[in-house]
Design a protein around this motif. Structure first.
Motif, PDB file in Angstrom:
ATOM      1  N   CYS A 292       3.533   0.258 -13.902  1.00  0.00           N
ATOM      2  CA  CYS A 292       3.541   1.087 -12.701  1.00  0.00           C
ATOM      3  C   CYS A 292       3.501   0.172 -11.473  1.00  0.00           C
ATOM      4  O   CYS A 292       2.944  -0.926 -11.531  1.00  0.00           O
ATOM      5  CB  CYS A 292       2.334   2.023 -12.680  1.00  0.00           C
ATOM      6  SG  CYS A 292       2.340   3.232 -14.036  1.00  0.00           S
ATOM      7  N   ASP A 293       4.097   0.630 -10.383  1.00  0.00           N
ATOM      8  CA  ASP A 293       4.164  -0.168  -9.157  1.00  0.00           C
ATOM      9  C   ASP A 293       2.869  -0.111  -8.351  1.00  0.00           C
ATOM     10  O   ASP A 293       2.446  -1.113  -7.773  1.00  0.00           O
ATOM     11  CB  ASP A 293       5.310   0.307  -8.260  1.00  0.00           C
ATOM     12  CG  ASP A 293       6.645   0.263  -8.980  1.00  0.00           C
ATOM     13  OD1 ASP A 293       6.949  -0.776  -9.593  1.00  0.00           O
ATOM     14  OD2 ASP A 293       7.371   1.265  -8.941  1.00  0.00           O
ATOM     15  N   LYS A 294       2.293   1.059  -8.268  1.00  0.00           N
ATOM     16  CA  LYS A 294       1.064   1.292  -7.508  1.00  0.00           C
ATOM     17  C   LYS A 294       0.217   2.285  -8.291  1.00  0.00           C
ATOM     18  O   LYS A 294       0.688   2.909  -9.234  1.00  0.00           O
ATOM     19  CB  LYS A 294       1.365   1.875  -6.128  1.00  0.00           C
ATOM     20  CG  LYS A 294       2.045   0.931  -5.159  1.00  0.00           C
ATOM     21  CD  LYS A 294       2.124   1.565  -3.776  1.00  0.00           C
ATOM     22  CE  LYS A 294       2.854   0.668  -2.815  1.00  0.00           C
ATOM     23  NZ  LYS A 294       4.288   0.936  -2.769  1.00  0.00           N
ATOM     24  N   GLY A 295      -1.031   2.461  -7.833  1.00  0.00           N
ATOM     25  CA  GLY A 295      -1.899   3.411  -8.494  1.00  0.00           C
ATOM     26  C   GLY A 295      -2.832   4.117  -7.537  1.00  0.00           C
ATOM     27  O   GLY A 295      -3.134   3.604  -6.459  1.00  0.00           O
ATOM     28  N   ILE A 296      -3.270   5.294  -7.958  1.00  0.00           N
ATOM     29  CA  ILE A 296      -4.272   6.076  -7.233  1.00  0.00           C
ATOM     30  C   ILE A 296      -5.344   6.448  -8.254  1.00  0.00           C
ATOM     31  O   ILE A 296      -5.025   6.975  -9.328  1.00  0.00           O
ATOM     32  CB  ILE A 296      -3.673   7.344  -6.613  1.00  0.00           C
ATOM     33  CG1 ILE A 296      -2.595   6.990  -5.593  1.00  0.00           C
ATOM     34  CG2 ILE A 296      -4.774   8.204  -5.969  1.00  0.00           C
ATOM     35  CD1 ILE A 296      -1.810   8.188  -5.073  1.00  0.00           C
ATOM     36  N   ILE A 297      -6.596   6.143  -7.899  1.00  0.00           N
ATOM     37  CA  ILE A 297      -7.710   6.458  -8.783  1.00  0.00           C
ATOM     38  C   ILE A 297      -8.780   7.203  -8.001  1.00  0.00           C
ATOM     39  O   ILE A 297      -8.979   6.950  -6.810  1.00  0.00           O
ATOM     40  CB  ILE A 297      -8.264   5.186  -9.454  1.00  0.00           C
ATOM     41  CG1 ILE A 297      -8.541   4.094  -8.437  1.00  0.00           C
ATOM     42  CG2 ILE A 297      -7.293   4.694 -10.525  1.00  0.00           C
ATOM     43  CD1 ILE A 297      -9.139   2.825  -9.027  1.00  0.00           C
TER      44      ILE A 297
ATOM     45  N   ALA B  21      -2.218  -3.914  -0.763  1.00  0.00           N
ATOM     46  CA  ALA B  21      -2.994  -3.231  -1.792  1.00  0.00           C
ATOM     47  C   ALA B  21      -2.054  -2.486  -2.730  1.00  0.00           C
ATOM     48  O   ALA B  21      -1.112  -1.826  -2.288  1.00  0.00           O
ATOM     49  CB  ALA B  21      -3.989  -2.263  -1.162  1.00  0.00           C
ATOM     50  N   ASN B  22      -2.323  -2.615  -4.021  1.00  0.00           N
ATOM     51  CA  ASN B  22      -1.470  -1.937  -4.996  1.00  0.00           C
ATOM     52  C   ASN B  22      -2.153  -0.736  -5.641  1.00  0.00           C
ATOM     53  O   ASN B  22      -1.554  -0.043  -6.447  1.00  0.00           O
ATOM     54  CB  ASN B  22      -0.952  -2.914  -6.052  1.00  0.00           C
ATOM     55  CG  ASN B  22      -2.022  -3.752  -6.703  1.00  0.00           C
ATOM     56  OD1 ASN B  22      -3.219  -3.479  -6.580  1.00  0.00           O
ATOM     57  ND2 ASN B  22      -1.599  -4.799  -7.395  1.00  0.00           N
TER      58      ASN B  22
END
Length: 142
Positions: free
Chosen positions: A57-62, A100-101
């Motif tokens: 994945c290129d970026k993430g949200i948690i 930030a990724n």
């Protein structure tokens, strides 16, 4: 591709974000959790962070209750620069300056409407590619 994950405290906000991603045709991979039943956030934060770190994945949200624990977990994974943001200024600055990724959110801290604006800002703000920011990121990685 975007990685997304949460614990039980972030489940409701994750559902709101998934609706936003679907409405904007943004591809994602959901790393859980799948209900409000109590779980351990490190398991889910690590799964999403690993997917970003290994290039799946290129970026993430948690998301967790505060965003703190899950962001600490993600930042333990080499190559991850996860920022806990609850405002658009911080979301833009961390993309522009830190590349930030991953974005962490606290579901008990931010409302869904504002969280979607923060997500949009994070996803649509490019890294500045400024020499001083590149140098600083290299220092972070060391």
């Amino acid at each position: 591709m975007l990685a997304i994950a949460c614990d039980h405290g972030g489940y409701g906000l994750k559902q709101e974000i998934l609706g936003y991603l679907d409405a904007h045709n943004i591809a994602y991979k959901d790393f859980g959790c799948d209900s409000t039943e109590a779980v351990d956030y490190p398991e889910y934060g690590r799964r999403a962070a690993m997917a970003v770190a290994n290039g799946e994945c290129d970026k993430g949200i948690i998301i967790c209750g505060t965003g703190i624990g899950i962001s600490i977990t993600a930042n333990k994974v080499p190559g991850i620069r996860c920022a806990l943001c609850h405002d658009c200024f911080s979301a833009a600055a961390t993309r522009e300056h830190n590349d930030a990724n991953m974005l962490a959110l606290g579901a008990r801290v931010i409302g869904a409407g504002h969280a979607l604006k923060v997500v949009e800002t994070f996803l649509n703000t490019p890294f500045s590619n400024d020499e001083r920011h590149i140098r600083r990121i290299e220092l972070i990685e060391k």
